[in-house]
Write a protein that holds these residues in place. Structure first.
Motif, mmCIF file in Angstrom:
data_model
loop_
_atom_site.group_PDB
_atom_site.id
_atom_site.type_symbol
_atom_site.label_atom_id
_atom_site.label_comp_id
_atom_site.label_asym_id
_atom_site.label_seq_id
_atom_site.Cartn_x
_atom_site.Cartn_y
_atom_site.Cartn_z
ATOM 1 N N ASP A 1 43.819 54.535 20.851
ATOM 2 C CA ASP A 1 43.662 54.477 22.305
ATOM 3 C C ASP A 1 42.945 53.192 22.692
ATOM 4 O O ASP A 1 42.463 52.447 21.838
ATOM 5 N N VAL A 2 42.922 52.900 23.986
ATOM 6 C CA VAL A 2 42.158 51.782 24.532
ATOM 7 C C VAL A 2 41.189 52.375 25.546
ATOM 8 O O VAL A 2 41.618 52.959 26.554
ATOM 9 N N ILE A 3 39.890 52.236 25.288
ATOM 10 C CA ILE A 3 38.871 52.818 26.159
ATOM 11 C C ILE A 3 38.002 51.696 26.719
ATOM 12 O O ILE A 3 37.472 50.876 25.956
ATOM 13 N N VAL A 4 37.850 51.662 28.035
ATOM 14 C CA VAL A 4 36.992 50.673 28.678
ATOM 15 C C VAL A 4 35.993 51.376 29.580
ATOM 16 O O VAL A 4 36.226 52.504 30.042
ATOM 17 N N GLN A 5 34.890 50.712 29.844
ATOM 18 C CA GLN A 5 33.898 51.250 30.761
ATOM 19 C C GLN A 5 34.388 51.128 32.201
ATOM 20 O O GLN A 5 35.132 50.206 32.552
ATOM 21 N N GLN A 6 33.960 52.069 33.021
ATOM 22 C CA GLN A 6 34.243 52.002 34.453
ATOM 23 C C GLN A 6 33.664 50.712 35.013
ATOM 24 O O GLN A 6 32.576 50.276 34.634
ATOM 25 N N ALA A 7 34.385 50.050 35.904
ATOM 26 C CA ALA A 7 33.919 48.794 36.487
ATOM 27 C C ALA A 7 34.555 48.593 37.852
ATOM 28 O O ALA A 7 35.677 49.049 38.098
ATOM 29 N N THR A 8 33.849 47.918 38.719
ATOM 30 C CA THR A 8 34.393 47.589 40.029
ATOM 31 C C THR A 8 35.619 46.696 39.875
ATOM 32 O O THR A 8 35.592 45.721 39.127
ATOM 33 N N GLY A 9 36.702 47.033 40.567
ATOM 34 C CA GLY A 9 37.906 46.230 40.498
ATOM 35 C C GLY A 9 38.810 46.533 39.322
ATOM 36 O O GLY A 9 39.820 45.842 39.126
ATOM 37 N N LEU A 10 38.479 47.571 38.537
ATOM 38 C CA LEU A 10 39.310 47.924 37.388
ATOM 39 C C LEU A 10 40.677 48.412 37.860
ATOM 40 O O LEU A 10 40.785 49.224 38.783
ATOM 41 N N SER A 11 41.742 47.910 37.208
ATOM 42 C CA SER A 11 43.111 48.303 37.545
ATOM 43 C C SER A 11 43.914 48.470 36.272
ATOM 44 O O SER A 11 43.498 48.059 35.188
ATOM 45 N N VAL A 12 45.102 49.084 36.411
ATOM 46 C CA VAL A 12 46.020 49.236 35.296
ATOM 47 C C VAL A 12 47.376 48.675 35.713
ATOM 48 O O VAL A 12 47.769 48.781 36.880
ATOM 49 N N ARG A 13 48.069 48.050 34.756
ATOM 50 C CA ARG A 13 49.357 47.428 35.047
ATOM 51 C C ARG A 13 50.423 47.942 34.077
ATOM 52 O O ARG A 13 50.180 48.043 32.873
ATOM 53 N N GLN A 14 51.595 48.246 34.618
ATOM 54 C CA GLN A 14 52.742 48.597 33.799
ATOM 55 C C GLN A 14 53.383 47.304 33.297
ATOM 56 O O GLN A 14 53.731 46.420 34.085
ATOM 57 N N LEU A 15 53.539 47.173 31.968
ATOM 58 C CA LEU A 15 54.000 45.904 31.413
ATOM 59 C C LEU A 15 55.445 45.596 31.769
ATOM 60 O O LEU A 15 55.801 44.446 32.017
ATOM 61 N N SER A 16 56.290 46.596 31.804
ATOM 62 C CA SER A 16 57.719 46.353 32.013
ATOM 63 C C SER A 16 58.044 45.891 33.426
ATOM 64 O O SER A 16 58.968 45.097 33.634
ATOM 65 N N THR A 17 57.295 46.360 34.423
ATOM 66 C CA THR A 17 57.604 46.034 35.817
ATOM 67 C C THR A 17 56.541 45.185 36.499
ATOM 68 O O THR A 17 56.811 44.568 37.530
ATOM 69 N N GLY A 18 55.320 45.159 35.942
ATOM 70 C CA GLY A 18 54.220 44.441 36.583
ATOM 71 C C GLY A 18 53.560 45.236 37.696
ATOM 72 O O GLY A 18 52.645 44.734 38.355
ATOM 73 N N LYS A 19 53.994 46.469 37.923
ATOM 74 C CA LYS A 19 53.395 47.295 38.968
ATOM 75 C C LYS A 19 51.958 47.638 38.597
ATOM 76 O O LYS A 19 51.647 47.928 37.436
ATOM 77 N N THR A 20 51.045 47.602 39.583
ATOM 78 C CA THR A 20 49.631 47.839 39.315
ATOM 79 C C THR A 20 49.091 48.991 40.159
ATOM 80 O O THR A 20 49.616 49.299 41.233
ATOM 81 N N TRP A 21 48.031 49.605 39.641
ATOM 82 C CA TRP A 21 47.326 50.672 40.347
ATOM 83 C C TRP A 21 45.826 50.421 40.227
ATOM 84 O O TRP A 21 45.318 50.187 39.123
ATOM 85 N N LYS A 22 45.107 50.459 41.345
ATOM 86 C CA LYS A 22 43.660 50.310 41.331
ATOM 87 C C LYS A 22 43.024 51.616 40.881
ATOM 88 O O LYS A 22 43.439 52.695 41.302
ATOM 89 N N LEU A 23 41.992 51.511 40.048
ATOM 90 C CA LEU A 23 41.369 52.712 39.485
ATOM 91 C C LEU A 23 39.940 52.925 39.977
ATOM 92 O O LEU A 23 39.407 54.019 39.834
ATOM 93 N N GLY A 24 39.324 51.901 40.524
ATOM 94 C CA GLY A 24 37.915 51.985 40.863
ATOM 95 C C GLY A 24 37.550 53.109 41.809
ATOM 96 O O GLY A 24 36.477 53.712 41.680
ATOM 97 N N ASP A 25 38.441 53.423 42.798
ATOM 98 C CA ASP A 25 38.112 54.438 43.794
ATOM 99 C C ASP A 25 38.664 55.811 43.448
ATOM 100 O O ASP A 25 38.435 56.775 44.186
ATOM 101 N N VAL A 26 39.416 55.922 42.356
ATOM 102 C CA VAL A 26 40.030 57.206 41.995
ATOM 103 C C VAL A 26 38.977 58.224 41.630
ATOM 104 O O VAL A 26 38.994 59.371 42.092
#
Length: 384
Positions: A95-120
């Motif tokens: 797995d890939v585990i990162v600490q919570q951080a302001t501005g943290l997002s995730v990106r789908q590699l195949s399409t480049g689509k992104t989702w912001k995670l900070g406010d979830v």
């Protein structure tokens, strides 16, 4: 009866009637308990000697380009930019585990689509990427008392943010610039790959390879050698990364390992690489060559005396039990036989072929194999 007894006693005393005593079985002769070795240098000896570069700069007033010309002859100066994909060797989990951080997002590699995670989930402490749907997708989860699934992204994904990401792996927590990907290896495992700008990558390499407070010209030489080594790796990429982060490639510890002095050396040589035939050269380097560089597989890796290298002599007592554990088929260790050397320097040079002899057999190794078998500093060695 008395006469018979006396006759038997007389014959026995003469030594002609008593049966001979049975001989004891011959015991197996034990070999030595250890073999004492002495050697020179630290590492494979190809390319630049890091201790040699330091001595060249601090004792002989050589510039970084003069140092590079000596260790990598007949190469041209070029420029390299862009990103590099680094396998984080210490992250051995799936797995890939990162600490919570302001501005943290995730990106789908195949399409480049992104989702912001900070406010979830503002109270979450960590975010994780794991394989889903048999490896065809990536699950994005957050930790709030327990792991909770947030979404499943088709294909592979990566974390990115406005600031360096803090990766949590079995070795601890380290900060990385760029993105942290969860990617599938050809064997089907999930690995962590840091995609980072080449210059930012060097900030986590140079101070891990040499002391940042060494002479600035020596650190600059290391920066160019490391940049070129990385650029060469980009020309020969693996299935899903360019270079690893361990001693098998170049040691890389992320942005948290940066140092102002090595950062200055990186800036002073910005983008500079060594070229052979218009492509990045294979600029190997090691700690110390013991006073003689080692010829390699390319024309600019030549064998020649290095008066800058401080030799770095060493000694080591190698226990027979260690040899027997590594090669149990030889039986009781008896001796080492050095069969071939490279012919350069003291003792006729580095060991190319060595035979390990035991009571039940023997095994032949190259000098470098023998070095790694027993974690020796170099293959430039002899029996003390």
């Amino acid at each position: 009866m008395r006469r018979a007894l006396g006759l038997l006693l007389t014959v026995s005393l003469l030594g002609i009637a008593a049966p001979p005593a049975q001989a004891r079985p011959t015991e197996t002769r034990r070999g030595p308990a250890a073999v004492d070795l002495e050697g020179r240098g630290f590492g494979h000896g190809r390319g630049m000697s890091q201790y040699g570069a330091q001595a060249a700069a601090s004792k002989h007033d050589k510039t970084y380009r003069q140092i590079l010309r000596f260790y990598y002859p007949r190469l041209e100066i070029g420029t390299a930019r862009g990103n590099i994909e680094v396998l984080i060797s210490s992250d051995t989990g799936d797995d890939v585990i990162v600490q919570q951080a302001t501005g943290l997002s995730v990106r789908q590699l195949s399409t480049g689509k992104t989702w912001k995670l900070g406010d979830v989930a503002p109270r979450a402490t960590r975010w994780r990427l794991t394989a889903a749907d048999g490896g065809r997708s990536t699950r994005v989860s957050y930790f709030l008392e327990r792991w909770r699934s947030h979404k499943v992204v088709a294909g592979e994904a990566e974390f990115f943010g406005k600031k360096p990401l803090s990766l949590i792996d079995p070795a601890g927590t380290r900060r990385y610039q760029g993105t942290l990907r969860s990617v599938t290896s050809p064997e089907g495992d999930r690995d962590t790959v840091n995609v980072v700008a080449l210059e930012a990558y060097l900030r986590g390499v140079v101070p891990r390879e040499v002391p940042a407070k060494w002479h600035p010209e020596a650190v600059r030489a290391q920066a160019v050698a490391a940049r070129t080594y990385a650029d060469h790796a980009r020309d020969h990429p693996r299935a899903y990364y360019d270079i690893c982060s361990s001693t098998s490639c170049q040691v890389y510890g992320g942005i948290g390992d940066s140092h102002p002095a090595s950062d200055a050396a990186i800036r002073a040589t910005a983008g500079e690489v060594l070229l052979s035939g218009g492509k990045a050269a294979f600029t190997e380097f090691s700690s110390s060559n013991g006073g003689w560089t080692v010829a390699g597989s390319v024309p600019y890796q030549v064998a020649k005396q290095d008066s800058w290298d401080p030799v770095n002599g060493w000694s080591y007592r190698l226990p027979a039990t260690k040899i027997e554990a590594r090669f149990p088929g030889i039986g009781d260790f008896q001796r080492l036989e050095i069969r071939k050397r490279d012919g350069h320097g003291a003792w006729n040079g580095r060991v190319l072929k060595i035979r390990i002899v035991g009571s039940r057999g023997s095994v032949t190794r190259t000098g470098e194999e023998f070095r790694f078998d027993f974690s020796l500093r170099s293959s430039w060695l002899r029996k003390a």
